[in-house]
Design an enzyme around this catalytic site. Structure first.
Site, mmCIF file in Angstrom:
data_model
loop_
_atom_site.group_PDB
_atom_site.id
_atom_site.type_symbol
_atom_site.label_atom_id
_atom_site.label_comp_id
_atom_site.label_asym_id
_atom_site.label_seq_id
_atom_site.Cartn_x
_atom_site.Cartn_y
_atom_site.Cartn_z
ATOM 1 N N GLU A 118 0.819 -1.216 0.000
ATOM 2 C CA GLU A 118 0.000 0.000 0.000
ATOM 3 C C GLU A 118 0.855 1.269 0.000
ATOM 4 O OE1 GLU A 118 -0.461 -2.620 1.877
ATOM 5 O OE2 GLU A 118 -2.546 -3.283 1.737
ATOM 6 N N PHE A 180 -11.203 -8.011 13.919
ATOM 7 C CA PHE A 180 -10.071 -8.394 13.069
ATOM 8 C C PHE A 180 -9.709 -7.243 12.130
ATOM 9 C CE2 PHE A 180 -8.503 -10.453 9.098
ATOM 10 C CZ PHE A 180 -7.277 -10.841 9.629
ATOM 11 N N GLN A 181 -8.461 -6.872 12.138
ATOM 12 C CA GLN A 181 -7.913 -5.798 11.294
ATOM 13 C C GLN A 181 -8.571 -4.445 11.558
ATOM 14 O OE1 GLN A 181 -7.815 -7.318 7.209
ATOM 15 N NE2 GLN A 181 -5.783 -8.135 7.638
ATOM 16 N N LYS A 230 -17.362 -1.142 6.378
ATOM 17 C CA LYS A 230 -17.778 -2.143 5.400
ATOM 18 C C LYS A 230 -19.283 -2.085 5.149
ATOM 19 C CE LYS A 230 -17.618 -7.048 4.385
ATOM 20 N NZ LYS A 230 -17.365 -8.395 4.875
ATOM 21 N N MET A 550 24.247 9.179 2.016
ATOM 22 C CA MET A 550 24.110 10.434 2.747
ATOM 23 C C MET A 550 24.439 10.240 4.230
ATOM 24 S SD MET A 550 23.646 13.552 2.179
ATOM 25 C CE MET A 550 22.550 14.240 0.945
HETATM 26 C C1 LIG Z 1 12.386 5.820 5.292
HETATM 27 C C2 LIG Z 1 13.651 6.532 5.626
HETATM 28 N N1 LIG Z 1 14.502 5.995 6.528
HETATM 29 C C3 LIG Z 1 15.669 6.626 6.840
HETATM 30 C C4 LIG Z 1 15.999 7.817 6.244
HETATM 31 C C5 LIG Z 1 17.297 8.542 6.580
HETATM 32 N N2 LIG Z 1 18.178 8.607 5.419
HETATM 33 C C6 LIG Z 1 18.283 9.696 4.639
HETATM 34 S S1 LIG Z 1 19.318 9.496 3.356
HETATM 35 C C7 LIG Z 1 19.687 7.927 3.810
HETATM 36 C C8 LIG Z 1 20.633 7.094 3.009
HETATM 37 C C9 LIG Z 1 20.119 6.793 1.662
HETATM 38 O O1 LIG Z 1 20.914 5.790 1.077
HETATM 39 P P1 LIG Z 1 20.681 5.367 -0.435
HETATM 40 O O2 LIG Z 1 19.256 5.105 -0.664
HETATM 41 O O3 LIG Z 1 21.619 4.298 -0.800
HETATM 42 O O4 LIG Z 1 21.018 6.711 -1.206
HETATM 43 P P2 LIG Z 1 22.452 7.443 -1.362
HETATM 44 O O5 LIG Z 1 22.527 8.479 -0.283
HETATM 45 O O6 LIG Z 1 23.515 6.415 -1.203
HETATM 46 O O7 LIG Z 1 22.394 8.049 -2.697
HETATM 47 C C10 LIG Z 1 18.999 7.583 4.976
HETATM 48 C C11 LIG Z 1 19.109 6.286 5.666
HETATM 49 C C12 LIG Z 1 15.056 8.342 5.330
HETATM 50 N N3 LIG Z 1 15.255 9.515 4.730
HETATM 51 N N4 LIG Z 1 13.917 7.682 5.029
#
Ligand SMILES: Cc1ncc(C[n+]2csc(CCOP(=O)(O)OP(=O)(O)O)c2C)c(N)n1
Ligand SMILES: [Mg+2]
Length: 641
Positions: A118, A180-181, A230, A550
């Site tokens: 979803e 349920f749910q 529902k 990042m």
């Molecule tokens: C759902 C979620 N969890 C954690 C983060 C924190 N976060 C921001 S950037 C990042 C790393 C992203 O890694 P990747 O997808 O490999 O992209 P890259 O920076 O390597 O291009 C994280 C963990 C986030 N923004 N969203």
């Protein structure tokens, strides 16, 4: 208690022992023992409420479709979607929403895309909305189906994306029984939607749907959630769909102010006439209001350069002489420098987010500020301003145009010279489009630049979150409105692939690219199968640095190189794509990039490119959190990017 031979029970007697059909009982009777009396298992037995609960429980277990049927709540939902011009929506079935799926086949105008999760459906609706400017629609069942939508709804809220999210819920009388749910999804979405509804009566559905779409797209757009029991989906109804006038009349408290106050407009014009170093800051609101034409006319007449936020990308063609570029934490140094030296900021449809301002105390120290926003709550929220204007970006810019004098570019010659010098300096610096590939490694900025060029800058480019998102924003080269799609406010990893799915369906005339990091891709890659099943032609570029890039960058710069949990393994993406039936190639060197892009462009359905990029590339400049726009880090530890 007496039981018949067949073990069937007598009608229940209120408050006393009732005859539940229990196959074990007669044996005891046969043995001549007397069972201890017990209470009825039906709470409140004998009351109308108890009877309703019992009936609802039966309905939960028995799904019987009547062959000949009358108009029920589920029909109203489909009619309402069609009336609102919905051609495609994204959903996933479950017990309580099945009455809706049961009638869906009777409405071939509605294309339902069966997503694999979803969250993917919500992001797809969001991507669809961002490229079309229309309301995106997603749907899930109660409980986990509904909670899975939550991240997508939040993503839409923080970026003001018009969306209607539909969920089913347990029959009305079971609400509160932990059926349920059953989950209080209305309670959950209350603080993360523009408005939300719980509909327990089919007669309310026409009004609720008309209101929901109106609210989602009017004023500052945003998500609206409709939870439907529902039984409301199953009830017969003759309720009619309201007219637009009736909808408006029913929402007397919802009248967003669209036109700026004339006195404020005059004050803004006076600020512009006085300013020597003015700068327009364009945000997402310009795109929501479809005000790009007015923005350009206004900038050209006043000769004011335009900087844009991350979500304001596309508000002005980046090749326009007055386009100055992307501001903020990972924006261009020259743009941030210009903001820091400006004497007037004319901000339109943006909200001075912390990624844009950094430390507010040191932000734009010489500038007076005019702030145009449709949401009065945004004015003065993050930054105090001199001239607030509440209104729609298009209408305000239109109204401002006759109030401002035509400025001769020669009158700004010194200013433009300074800006050009800063820009040249910024673009010539070592991080621009170079970095890793000097060592033979593939650098991500080079890849996005080539994707932009080889698609003639005419595609839709959907970012994930992280370094890939910033590279995309800086180096792709955007020309057209709504060609850049990115989760700015919530920063939702896993956004790109499903959002691109919706974007590709919304704008099939454009080539759609999902740019994603290896981390984000691994969060929602199940939607690859949706692309295949529904033949949605998304070109997926996985930027594999084997890192949460990042995170690694922040750990390197802010946490003294303590790289905990930044290293990330991934699968063999070629085998993965193959398993899904998606043509794929790998590119590991700059020389392989163009062929890989052309390969993906040549595939009819979805295609995937595995870009093995340098593992330790940083994206500079970077404004460390809590610092100001003048505190940009441009390189680190001698390793220039
Ligand atoms: C759902 C979620 N969890 C954690 C983060 C924190 N976060 C921001 S950037 C990042 C790393 C992203 O890694 P990747 O997808 O490999 O992209 P890259 O920076 O390597 O291009 C994280 C963990 C986030 N923004 N969203
Ligand atoms: Mg990564």
């Amino acid at each position: 208690m007496t039981m018949t031979k067949g073990g069937t029970a007598k009608p229940p007697s209120p408050g006393g022992v009732t005859g539940a059909a229990d196959a074990a009982r007669p044996t005891a009777h046969a043995a001549g023992t007397t069972a201890a009396p017990r209470r009825s298992h039906i709470p409140g037995e004998g009351t109308a409420h108890a009877a309703a609960v019992e009936q609802a429980r039966k309905d939960m277990l028995h799904e019987v479709r009547a062959r000949k049927r009358t108009r029920i709540g589920a029909d109203v939902v489909c009619e309402a979607l069609i009336r609102q011009g919905v051609d495609v929506f994204f959903g996933y079935p479950g017990g309580v929403i099945l009455p809706l799926y049961d009638v869906l086949g009777d409405y071939p105008e509605l294309r339902h895309v069966l997503v694999r999760h979803e969250q993917g459906g919500a992001h797809a609706a969001d991507g669809y909305a961002r490229v079309t400017g229309r309301v995106g629609v997603c749907m899930g069942t109660s409980g986990p189906g509904a909670t899975n939508l939550v991240t997508g709804i939040g993503t839409a809220l923080l970026d003001s994306v018009p969306m209607v999210a539909i969920t089913g819920n347990v029959p009305g009388v079971l609400i509160g029984k932990d059926a349920f749910q059953e989950i209080d999804i209305n309670g959950i979405t209350l603080p993360m939607t523009k408005h939300n509804y719980l509909v327990r009566n089919a007669d309310d559905l026409p009004r609720v749907f008309a209101e929901a779409f109106h609210i989602a797209r009017t004023g500052r757009p945003g998500p609206v959630h409709i939870d439907i029991t529902k039984d409301a989906l199953q009830q017969e109804t003759r309720a009619e769909h309201p007219t637009d006038e009736e909808v408006m009349a029913g929402l007397p408290g919802f009248r967003p102010n669209l036109d700026g106050h004339p006195r404020q407009l005059k004050l803004a014009a006076a600020e512009i006439a006085r300013a020597q170093r003015p700068m327009i800051l364009a945000g997402h609101g310009v795109l929501h209001a479809e005000a790009w034409g007015e923005l350009r006319a206004f900038a050209e007449k006043t000769q004011i350069p335009v900087a844009h936020t991350l979500l304001g990308i596309g508000a002005i063609d980046e090749t326009h002489p007055l386009s100055y570029g992307y501001m903020g934490m990972h924006g261009w140094k020259h743009v941030n420098k210009a903001i820091q030296s400006a004497d007037l900021l004319f901000a339109v449809g943006m909200r001075f987010d912390d990624r844009v301002t950094g430390n507010v105390r040191t932000y734009a120290p010489y500038a007076r500020i005019v702030h145009v926003d449709i949401d009065p709550a945004e004015i003065g929220k993050n930054v105090a301003v001199e001239v607030p204007i509440v209104g729609d970006a298009k209408r305000v810019l239109e109204a401002m145009l006759p109030l401002v004098g035509e400025v001769d570019p020669a009158a700004r010659a010194d200013y433009f010279e300074q800006l050009a010098e800063w820009r040249q300096e910024s673009e010539a610096s070592s991080w621009h489009g170079s970095g890793a590939w000097r060592d033979g490694l593939l650098s991500a900025d080079f890849v996005v630049q080539r994707i932009g060029e080889l698609s003639d800058h005419k595609g839709t480019y959907v970012a994930d979150v992280g370094q890939n998102q910033m590279w995309l924003a800086r180096y792709t080269g955007f020309r057209a409105p709504n060609s850049h799609v990115s989760s700015g406010g919530l920063g939702t990893m896993g956004y790109s692939l499903p959002a691109a799915m919706g974007a590709a369906l919304g704008r099939p005339d454009r080539e759609t690219w999902a740019i994603t990091g290896d981390g984000g891709f691994q969060m929602t890659l199940q939607e690859l199968m949706t692309l295949v099943q529904d033949r949605i032609p998304v070109r997926i570029a996985v930027f594999d640095n084997k890192k949460l890039g990042m995170i690694r960058q922040w750990q390197e710069i802010i946490y003294a190189g303590n790289y905990h949990s930044a290293h990330l393994l991934g699968p063999d993406y070629l085998k993965l794509a193959d398993a899904f039936g998606i043509p794929a190639v790998k590119a590991s060197t700059p020389a392989e990039v163009d062929d890989a892009i052309r390969f993906a462009q040549g595939v009819e359905g979805p295609a995937l490119i595995w870009f093995e990029i340098a593992e330790e590339q940083n994206i500079f400049p970077m404004m460390p959190a809590g610092k100001g726009l003048s505190d940009l880090i441009e390189k680190w530890g001698g390793a220039e990017e």
